[in-house]
Scaffold this motif. Sequence first.
Motif, PDB file in Angstrom:
ATOM      1  N   LEU A  47      -6.591  -1.649  -3.841  1.00 51.58           N
ATOM      2  CA  LEU A  47      -6.624  -0.228  -4.171  1.00 51.58           C
ATOM      3  C   LEU A  47      -7.092   0.026  -5.605  1.00 51.58           C
ATOM      4  O   LEU A  47      -6.515   0.822  -6.337  1.00 51.58           O
ATOM      5  N   GLU A  96       0.839  -1.201   0.000  1.00 52.05           N
ATOM      6  CA  GLU A  96       0.000   0.000   0.000  1.00 52.05           C
ATOM      7  C   GLU A  96       0.873   1.250   0.000  1.00 52.05           C
ATOM      8  O   GLU A  96       0.612   2.208  -0.742  1.00 52.05           O
ATOM      9  N   ARG A 102      -4.130  -6.159   2.336  1.00 49.37           N
ATOM     10  CA  ARG A 102      -5.004  -4.983   2.217  1.00 49.37           C
ATOM     11  C   ARG A 102      -5.770  -5.121   0.935  1.00 49.37           C
ATOM     12  O   ARG A 102      -5.339  -4.657  -0.098  1.00 49.37           O
TER      13      ARG A 102
END
Length: 136
Positions: free
Chosen positions: A57, A31, A134
């Motif tokens: 993302l 990230e 993530r």
Amino acid sequence: RDARQHLRQSLAHAVAETQHVAIYGVGDAAELVFLLLRDMGLDPVAVFAPDAGGQFLGLSVRPIEEHHAVPYEVLVVAVLDRPAGTVKRLRQLGVPEDKIVMLRPDWSAGPAGPEARGPEAPGGGDRGTGDRPRRT
């Protein structure tokens, strides 16, 4: 803040004159790399991980075995857990050594070589902290 600044400078050096950057990893380090690349005006062309699927993302997470299908010049290995083992696996899968950029050169999987180029992460105290995924 200083760590982020240092990583930004080192990453900028590693990807200088490069437009096609891919990321290997989907955790905290990935990230940070993603955000730093965006700050530099670079959009990652792909995100790879051992287990594909989902989004990271806004990008689809691809299996690293598909790296041949993506036109990238640099693959930033953005993992904190067993980075040397990761590099060894990437080599076995045919990722060219001269395209591998480590967050820290001393995490290479062998003698210093092209895979040892790349940004140095400051501090070095988080090597064994793991890398939480993530995915969005």
